[in-house]
Motif scaffolding. Structure first.
Motif, short mmCIF file in Angstrom:
data_model
loop_
_atom_site.label_atom_id
_atom_site.label_comp_id
_atom_site.label_asym_id
_atom_site.label_seq_id
_atom_site.Cartn_x
_atom_site.Cartn_y
_atom_site.Cartn_z
N GLY A 95 -25.19 55.29 2.52
CA GLY A 95 -25.89 54.94 3.75
C GLY A 95 -27.34 54.59 3.50
N ALA A 96 -28.00 55.37 2.63
CA ALA A 96 -29.41 55.10 2.33
C ALA A 96 -29.56 53.74 1.65
N LEU A 97 -28.67 53.43 0.72
CA LEU A 97 -28.75 52.16 0.00
C LEU A 97 -28.50 50.99 0.95
N GLY A 138 -29.56 42.78 -6.73
CA GLY A 138 -29.41 44.02 -7.48
C GLY A 138 -28.90 45.17 -6.62
N ILE A 139 -29.37 45.25 -5.37
CA ILE A 139 -28.92 46.33 -4.48
C ILE A 139 -27.48 46.09 -4.03
N VAL A 140 -27.12 44.83 -3.77
CA VAL A 140 -25.72 44.53 -3.44
C VAL A 140 -24.81 44.94 -4.59
N ARG A 141 -25.22 44.63 -5.79
CA ARG A 141 -24.43 44.98 -6.98
C ARG A 141 -24.30 46.49 -7.12
N MET A 142 -25.39 47.22 -6.90
CA MET A 142 -25.36 48.67 -6.99
C MET A 142 -24.46 49.25 -5.90
N LEU A 143 -24.51 48.67 -4.71
CA LEU A 143 -23.66 49.14 -3.62
C LEU A 143 -22.19 48.95 -3.96
N ILE A 166 -20.87 48.88 -6.96
CA ILE A 166 -20.51 49.86 -7.99
C ILE A 166 -20.29 51.24 -7.38
N LEU A 167 -21.17 51.64 -6.46
CA LEU A 167 -21.03 52.95 -5.83
C LEU A 167 -19.73 53.04 -5.03
N LEU A 168 -19.36 51.97 -4.34
CA LEU A 168 -18.10 51.98 -3.60
C LEU A 168 -16.92 52.14 -4.55
N HIS A 169 -16.95 51.41 -5.67
CA HIS A 169 -15.88 51.56 -6.64
C HIS A 169 -15.83 52.98 -7.20
N ARG A 170 -16.99 53.54 -7.50
CA ARG A 170 -17.03 54.88 -8.09
C ARG A 170 -16.42 55.93 -7.17
N SER A 171 -16.54 55.70 -5.89
CA SER A 171 -16.02 56.68 -4.94
C SER A 171 -14.62 56.33 -4.46
N ASN A 172 -13.92 55.46 -5.22
CA ASN A 172 -12.55 55.05 -4.92
C ASN A 172 -12.42 54.31 -3.60
N ARG A 206 -21.49 52.44 8.87
CA ARG A 206 -20.46 53.44 9.16
C ARG A 206 -19.13 53.09 8.50
N VAL A 207 -18.83 51.80 8.41
CA VAL A 207 -17.60 51.37 7.73
C VAL A 207 -17.68 51.69 6.23
N LEU A 208 -18.82 51.40 5.62
CA LEU A 208 -18.97 51.68 4.19
C LEU A 208 -18.91 53.17 3.89
N GLU A 209 -19.32 53.99 4.84
CA GLU A 209 -19.34 55.44 4.64
C GLU A 209 -17.99 56.10 4.89
N ILE A 210 -17.01 55.33 5.40
CA ILE A 210 -15.68 55.91 5.63
C ILE A 210 -15.14 56.50 4.33
N LEU A 211 -14.69 57.73 4.39
CA LEU A 211 -14.15 58.37 3.19
C LEU A 211 -12.91 57.62 2.72
N PRO A 212 -12.75 57.48 1.43
CA PRO A 212 -11.57 56.75 0.93
C PRO A 212 -10.29 57.43 1.36
#
Length: 633
Positions: A124-126, A145-150, A152-158, A220-226
């Motif tokens: 959410g912060a990113l 760079g921030i889109v790319r980091m976002l 990666i974080l989504l992938h890391r959290s499945n 809120r969509v991005l923060e939905i738990l996998p």
């Protein structure tokens, strides 16, 4: 003017949507991001080898990468990472000499940061940082760079980043269907299809949601738990055969292609025994997507029920692992896996068309297909022919190395790095007699910096008419007329960009694009970087730092691959194209010197002297256009 979703004009929401869906510039990134730098640091902190002074350079490289990427973190994300990030940065100031307790504490702190990567708070912060950046004067590189980091974080959290970005893009464009889908995902609306029948424009119909509410809905969509889901992926192999029409090996089931296709389309007697995604009454299996061929085998991989970020990658690994294990070591040439897949999961289906690897050779090669060095080497080949009957040992060595270099363009990054650095070692020994990394600093640093700046100008000119649907006809016509003076089409190599003219056109380009268009941001970035001698010196210094980190990382990665030290896939991926381009240029210079009757060193000196003259002009206070006036693109 019509913008997808019904926006009357481009806005910061449409610019953000474009940043999420356009991976052209994101894929061009050749440096480590913060998450990848943390991964690299953790690998080194976990190195079981005792610290020796010969490891010092690699430690310094890893720490420098982490420090630099940390300095680029935006404010909200940095706040979420908080005390562990600050404490780790302090601990790294004492490494590598201070091992023991300091290193143990750094391990704990880095592990704490790694855990934080999966937190919804950081996501959410990113996202909020990204929204703030597109509303302000942030540079295009920082947005990417921030889109790319976002991602990666989504992938890391499945989380399925591609699907979530697709939904977010639709929300930002104010598409009614995307907003409804988001609310279904959030549980705020049922999943029944309430789309108005007979309205073909419903899928681009605007919902009328204010910009700030769209951004908040995306967050809120991005923060939905996998969510756990049953993932099934279909792949295909060529040059393959199986002993029966169907063979099952645990989660992987293999089918004879023609039998499977015939059973599906002709409702064969065994169709009822096929998996549910084919045999159920409401099944929608795209049989026509299956590749054709006498020796094609189709593989179905059942990944079970769990959350997965990229199911097609996981399933591909399982299918390839089964075949590789079964065929090793007897079969050196065997089953060849198609690119593409059919994926069923979480109530939806996604497809990627099947194609043979050789059909996508240019896409698969990590750095070879756009490398102008390959063309130049080919142009020089006829000039080499007269020397072949009595080729000197130097020329023979260079020609041998050219063969190696061509092979690395289509090899995986790990072996490519080893071979390309070996080429640099050979050329360095024949030229300066010193280490290859000192050879690069002496002969190629300024040439590389020059190329980075020139590439920015070329990209801006070449893509000047991207997102044309955001432009009114008059503005598009003005840009098109200007672009014709910048991009000059020729028979060979196809086009040329007048860099001095692009520099002169920067104020026009920065002003002509409407607000919130990506090209306006890129042109404005360049206007600031070319503004005066101090700005140009700052840019040169920043690129000099990028060069230094890249050479040090290449040295570290090469030594790790050769001697069994720590390395990460991301670090190898960043240095592979860097090493390949430098090795190609060095070969070209050596070959040019030899066939012109000079030494290899004289060939290298030609490029170095030209680049050094350019750097002196660039830093002397001369106009930027003057510095590039003699530079063909």
């Amino acid at each position: 003017m019509y913008v997808r979703g019904g926006e009357a004009r481009a806005s910061w929401c449409t610019e953000l949507a474009h940043a999420l869906r356009d991976r052209k510039y994101e894929a061009n990134e050749r440096d480590l991001g913060w998450v990848e730098a943390l991964d690299q640091l953790r690998e080194w902190l976990g190195d079981s080898r005792p610290y020796k002074t010969q490891h010092r350079r690699s430690w310094e490289s890893v720490i420098a990468d982490f420090a630099f990427t940390t300095s680029r973190l935006p404010g909200r994300a940095r706040s979420v990472l908080g005390v562990p990030l600050a404490d780790l940065s302090l601990a790294l100031g004492q490494l590598p000499e201070a091992q023991g307790e300091v290193r143990a504490r750094a391990v704990v702190l880095a592990g704490s940061l790694d855990t934080a990567l999966a937190s919804t708070q950081l996501l959410g912060a990113l996202w909020n940082d990204l929204v703030e950046m597109v509303q302000g004067p942030a540079e295009a590189d920082d947005v990417i760079g921030i889109v790319r980091m976002l991602r990666i974080l989504l992938h890391r959290s499945n989380r399925d980043a591609d699907r979530l970005f697709q939904v977010a893009t639709g929300i930002l464009y104010d598409q009614a269907t995307a907003i409804r889908s988001a609310r279904v995902l959030l549980g705020e609306q049922d999943g029944l299809d309430r789309s108005p029948k007979g309205l073909p424009n419903f899928y681009t119909q605007p919902a009328g949601l204010p910009h700030s509410e769209r951004a908040d809905l995306c967050r809120r969509v991005l923060e939905i738990l996998p969510r756990d889901a049953h993932h099934i992926v279909w792949h295909a192999f060529d040059n393959a055969r199986i002993g029966q029409m169907v063979q099952e090996f645990g989660p992987v089931t293999l089918y004879h292609r023609d039998w499977l296709y015939g059973t599906i389309v002709e409702n064969g007697p065994h169709k009822h025994a096929l998996p549910a995604e084919i045999s159920s009454p409401d099944a929608d299996f795209p049989a026509d997507l299956l590749p054709e061929g006498r020796d094609v085998v189709i593989a179905r991989v059942d990944l079970g029920v769990r959350a997965r970020a990229v199911a097609s990658v996981d399933s591909r690994l399982q299918a390839r692992s089964l075949v590789a294990a079964a065929s090793f070591p007897e079969a050196q040439h065997g089953w060849q896996m198609f690119n593409g897949y059919i994926h069923f999961g979480d109530g939806y289906r996604t497809d990627e068309f099947f194609s043979k690897p050789e059909e996508d050779r240019t896409e698969q090669a990590p750095f070879g297909h756009l490398d102008v060095t390959a063309r130049r080497l080919s142009e020089l080949a006829p000039r080499v022919i007269p020397f072949l009957p009595e080729a000197s040992s130097d020329l023979a060595a260079v020609i041998d190395a050219i063969g190696w270099w061509k092979s690395t363009g289509v090899q995986p990054a790990h072996p490519a790095v080893i071979l390309d650095v070996r080429i640099l070692e050979i050329l360095s020994a024949a030229t300066s007699g010193g280490p290859w990394y000192d050879f690069l600093d002496c002969y190629y640093k300024n040439a590389w910096i020059h190329t980075q700046i020139a590439d920015r100008l070329v990209q801006l000119a070449w893509h000047a008419l991207d997102q044309r649907n955001h432009l009114d006809p008059q503005t598009a016509a003005r840009i098109e007329r200007r672009r014709r003076t910048l991009v000059l089409h020729e028979a060979s190599p196809g086009f040329r960009v007048d860099l001095a003219q692009v520099i002169a056109s920067l104020p026009f380009l920065a002003a002509v694009y409407p607000e919130n268009m990506p090209n306006r941001r890129r042109a404005t970035d360049l206007v600031h970087r070319f503004a005066d001698s101090a700005s140009r010196a700052d840019w040169y210094s920043a690129l000099e730092g990028t060069w230094s980190r890249a050479v040090c990382r290449l040295r570290s990665v090469r030594n790790s691959l050769a001697h069994g030290g720590p390395s990460t896939t991301a670090a190898v991926a960043t240095v592979a194209p860097f090493a390949h381009g430098l090795a190609g240029n060095a070969l070209l210079d050596s070959l040019t010197g030899l066939i012109e009757g000079h030494s290899q060193e004289q060939g290298q000196e030609g490029r170095r002297d030209r680049a050094d003259r350019w750097a002196r002009q660039w830093l002397s206070g001369a106009s930027a256009a003057e510095a590039f006036s003699n530079t063909p693109s």
